[in-house]
Every structure is written in C-alpha cells, then in structure tokens.
Design an enzyme around this catalytic site. Structure first.
Site, PDB file in Angstrom:
ATOM      1  N   GLU A   1     -17.312 -55.526  23.101  1.00  0.00           N
ATOM      2  CA  GLU A   1     -16.347 -56.947  22.454  1.00  0.00           C
ATOM      3  C   GLU A   1     -16.243 -56.894  21.021  1.00  0.00           C
ATOM      4  O   GLU A   1     -17.471 -56.921  20.196  1.00  0.00           O
ATOM      5  CB  GLU A   1     -16.924 -58.069  23.096  1.00  0.00           C
ATOM      6  CG  GLU A   1     -16.429 -59.373  22.959  1.00  0.00           C
ATOM      7  CD  GLU A   1     -17.079 -60.502  23.497  1.00  0.00           C
ATOM      8  OE1 GLU A   1     -18.180 -60.709  23.449  1.00  0.00           O
ATOM      9  OE2 GLU A   1     -16.573 -61.620  24.063  1.00  0.00           O
TER      10      GLU A   1
ATOM     11  N   GLU B   1     -20.086 -64.245  29.250  1.00  0.00           N
ATOM     12  CA  GLU B   1     -19.055 -64.113  30.397  1.00  0.00           C
ATOM     13  C   GLU B   1     -19.709 -63.188  31.937  1.00  0.00           C
ATOM     14  O   GLU B   1     -18.895 -63.652  32.865  1.00  0.00           O
ATOM     15  CB  GLU B   1     -17.947 -63.401  29.981  1.00  0.00           C
ATOM     16  CG  GLU B   1     -16.964 -64.418  28.982  1.00  0.00           C
ATOM     17  CD  GLU B   1     -17.437 -64.452  27.694  1.00  0.00           C
ATOM     18  OE1 GLU B   1     -18.301 -64.010  27.261  1.00  0.00           O
ATOM     19  OE2 GLU B   1     -16.475 -64.778  26.608  1.00  0.00           O
TER      20      GLU B   1
ATOM     21  N   ASP C   1     -23.765 -57.352  22.212  1.00  0.00           N
ATOM     22  CA  ASP C   1     -24.230 -57.805  23.455  1.00  0.00           C
ATOM     23  C   ASP C   1     -25.040 -56.594  24.284  1.00  0.00           C
ATOM     24  O   ASP C   1     -25.667 -57.076  25.280  1.00  0.00           O
ATOM     25  CB  ASP C   1     -22.712 -57.948  24.232  1.00  0.00           C
ATOM     26  CG  ASP C   1     -22.190 -59.479  23.445  1.00  0.00           C
ATOM     27  OD1 ASP C   1     -22.637 -59.784  22.567  1.00  0.00           O
ATOM     28  OD2 ASP C   1     -21.216 -59.968  23.731  1.00  0.00           O
TER      29      ASP C   1
ATOM     30  N   HIS D   1     -20.331 -67.043  19.164  1.00  0.00           N
ATOM     31  CA  HIS D   1     -19.881 -65.852  19.207  1.00  0.00           C
ATOM     32  C   HIS D   1     -19.609 -65.102  17.862  1.00  0.00           C
ATOM     33  O   HIS D   1     -18.746 -65.822  17.169  1.00  0.00           O
ATOM     34  CB  HIS D   1     -18.451 -65.558  19.899  1.00  0.00           C
ATOM     35  CG  HIS D   1     -18.009 -64.433  20.066  1.00  0.00           C
ATOM     36  ND1 HIS D   1     -18.401 -63.384  20.709  1.00  0.00           N
ATOM     37  CD2 HIS D   1     -16.945 -63.681  19.316  1.00  0.00           C
ATOM     38  CE1 HIS D   1     -17.869 -62.120  20.544  1.00  0.00           C
ATOM     39  NE2 HIS D   1     -16.668 -62.531  19.972  1.00  0.00           N
TER      40      HIS D   1
ATOM     41  N   HIS E   1     -24.105 -61.228  27.266  1.00  0.00           N
ATOM     42  CA  HIS E   1     -22.464 -61.452  27.104  1.00  0.00           C
ATOM     43  C   HIS E   1     -22.609 -62.602  28.166  1.00  0.00           C
ATOM     44  O   HIS E   1     -22.597 -62.335  29.309  1.00  0.00           O
ATOM     45  CB  HIS E   1     -21.922 -60.189  27.489  1.00  0.00           C
ATOM     46  CG  HIS E   1     -20.192 -60.541  27.651  1.00  0.00           C
ATOM     47  ND1 HIS E   1     -19.619 -60.713  26.392  1.00  0.00           N
ATOM     48  CD2 HIS E   1     -19.555 -60.387  28.614  1.00  0.00           C
ATOM     49  CE1 HIS E   1     -18.411 -60.773  26.743  1.00  0.00           C
ATOM     50  NE2 HIS E   1     -18.207 -60.457  28.134  1.00  0.00           N
TER      51      HIS E   1
ATOM     52  N   HIS F   1     -16.863 -58.789  17.286  1.00  0.00           N
ATOM     53  CA  HIS F   1     -17.611 -59.609  17.028  1.00  0.00           C
ATOM     54  C   HIS F   1     -17.432 -59.948  15.477  1.00  0.00           C
ATOM     55  O   HIS F   1     -18.265 -60.036  14.941  1.00  0.00           O
ATOM     56  CB  HIS F   1     -19.058 -59.042  17.229  1.00  0.00           C
ATOM     57  CG  HIS F   1     -19.652 -59.519  18.409  1.00  0.00           C
ATOM     58  ND1 HIS F   1     -19.280 -58.738  19.885  1.00  0.00           N
ATOM     59  CD2 HIS F   1     -20.697 -60.393  19.229  1.00  0.00           C
ATOM     60  CE1 HIS F   1     -19.764 -59.231  20.709  1.00  0.00           C
ATOM     61  NE2 HIS F   1     -20.794 -60.052  20.433  1.00  0.00           N
TER      62      HIS F   1
ATOM     63  N   GLU G   1     -26.070 -63.854  16.522  1.00  0.00           N
ATOM     64  CA  GLU G   1     -25.980 -62.419  16.907  1.00  0.00           C
ATOM     65  C   GLU G   1     -26.143 -61.836  15.521  1.00  0.00           C
ATOM     66  O   GLU G   1     -26.537 -60.762  15.450  1.00  0.00           O
ATOM     67  CB  GLU G   1     -24.638 -62.371  17.635  1.00  0.00           C
ATOM     68  CG  GLU G   1     -24.616 -62.655  18.969  1.00  0.00           C
ATOM     69  CD  GLU G   1     -23.230 -62.450  19.754  1.00  0.00           C
ATOM     70  OE1 GLU G   1     -23.341 -61.966  20.853  1.00  0.00           O
ATOM     71  OE2 GLU G   1     -22.222 -62.855  19.033  1.00  0.00           O
TER      72      GLU G   1
HETATM   73 ZN   LIG Z   1     -22.049 -61.390  21.544  1.00  0.00          ZN
END
Ligand SMILES: [Zn+2]
Length: 256
Positions: free
Chosen positions: A33, A121, A44, A176, A119, A35, A181
C-alpha cells in the site's frame, strides 16, 4: 540452524518445535500500500514482522512468513484503493488465505497462533479467516486450537501517545503514512524513508460516512492522511519498545 523464522528452519527442526502444540506461532499480516512520497510501500508488512521477531525472542515463539498483501485500502484509513502502487486482495481471499494457513499450522501440531496485523483494513477479514478455520478444525475433531488477533498500534500506551504527539494526537485512522509508521520505519529501515520528501499537511478530514466509488479529491495529494514531518528514529525506538513489551506480556498469559 536456529532461527525464530519458520521459513529458515529445516522441517525436522520445525517439527520438533511445534509438534507438541505448546509453541506459539506469530503470523504477521500486512499490505502492499502506498504510504506517501517519503516512504516505501511495505511498512504494513515490515513493522508487524519486526515486532513479531522481537516478541518471538522474548517468549520463545516462532514467526511465520508474513502475508504481504491485504484487504483494499479504504479512503479514510489508508488513502483509498485508487492510489498507484496499492495492490490489494478481495476480502474473501484474505479470509481464505488466513484460514488455509491456520489449518496447515494445525496439521503440523501447532495449537496457539497470534496474528500480528499491520494494516487496519484487514481486521474483520482476519476474524473471518480465524472463524472459518476454527469451525473446520472442529469438524475434524480439533477443539484445542486457539488464536489471538491483534493490531500492533493498540499496544501504544497513553503515556507514549502523549510523548510522541505533544501537539495533540490526531487518531490512528489518519496516522496512515504519518508519525507512527514513519518513526518506526526510520528506526528499523531508515534506507526506505526519505524525510526530504515528507509533506507537511494538516490531518485529513472526512465526512462521517464512506462514499463509493471513491472520490479521489477527498484524499490528500501525498497519499498520507497526516504529516510525517514530526517523525523521528527516536520516536520509532520508543514505539517499538512499548509495542514489543506490551505484545510480549499479553501473549505470555493469553493462551493460559
Ligand atoms: Zn500503513
């Protein structure tokens, strides 16, 4: 040939370690994903894996190879699945992957698994995979297989949040590509972060509903939902320590 990583063991060494069912297996699950422009697309995966390695050493557990793809990025928590680079699985695939892997571990004798999620989701699709695995294992007469499902950011304590976000905590949803992170990546994998490309922006704001198809204009151009500028390797070290400590101490008693 002694490693906490299952993939680095020979089968007889692995068999010896798991056959009796007492060894906990940690399974990291992440996503591919975007970032933001300042960071690689794999935090992630890398972050829960790094934590799982350290937790495994603390509690005598093993780490399974991480699942490197996850459920579709959602606009209000990951920028959205329309972003370039973000590469996702259907929910059914996530749940089936988890179910299949858990059933294989059960066949080897493993009876205790902790899913370490990186992650957001993925959350309910992990639960679905676990539920399907437990149901099918019950049909096979295996009733002593248990699973912990956790997301690492839930182990960041209130004290740490105050220290990391002295200017106010924006909430995990808009973190996010933000301070959490980015700081962890600066500490663990600095070569995958370029702070000169970090965009200074206010936390993203969204209406109190989701909209489909995604409205790309809702997502900040950077793909980040808050600024990574205040991130630092020192904050990452602190976050890593508090998560590893919290996960280790919870897992020591979770399976009793
Ligand atoms: Zn992430």
């Amino acid at each position: 040939m002694d490693s906490v990583h299952i993939s680095e063991l020979s089968w007889p060494v692995y068999d010896e370690k798991v056959r009796h069912g007492r060894t906990v297996v940690l399974l990291p699950i992440g996503a591919l994903e975007q970032h933001g422009p300042h960071m690689s697309m794999n935090p992630d995966v890398l972050l829960p894996t790094a934590m799982a390695e350290r937790v495994a050493r603390n509690i005598g557990a093993l780490v399974a190879p991480p699942i490197a793809y996850g459920y579709k990025s959602q606009q209000k928590s990951g920028g959205g699945n329309h972003m370039p680079g973000t590469t996702s699985l259907d929910g059914l695939t996530v749940a089936s992957t988890i179910k299949d892997v858990l059933k294989e571990f059960a066949r080897h004798g493993v009876r205790k698994v902790a899913l370490v999620n990186g992650h957001f989701e993925n959350s309910m699709f992990i639960v679905e995979g676990v539920d399907l695995a437990l149901r099918e294992l019950r049909w096979e007469g295996i009733r002593d297989f248990s699973v912990v499902v956790l997301s690492y950011w839930d182990f960041v304590t209130e004290d740490t949040i105050r220290e990391i976000y002295p200017y106010g905590f924006p909430g995990w949803a808009v973190e996010h590509g933000g301070v959490l992170e980015t700081s962890l990546m600066l500490h663990l994998h600095p070569h995958l972060v370029d702070m000169s490309k970090a965009v200074d922006q206010p936390p993203a704001t969204f209406p109190p509903y989701d909209f489909f198809p995604t409205k790309p204009q809702w997502t900040p151009c950077s793909g980040c939902l808050s600024s990574a500028k205040p991130a630092s390797a020192a904050k990452g070290k602190l976050l890593l320590e508090v998560c590893v400590e919290g996960i280790s101490s919870q897992l020591r008693t979770a399976f009793d």
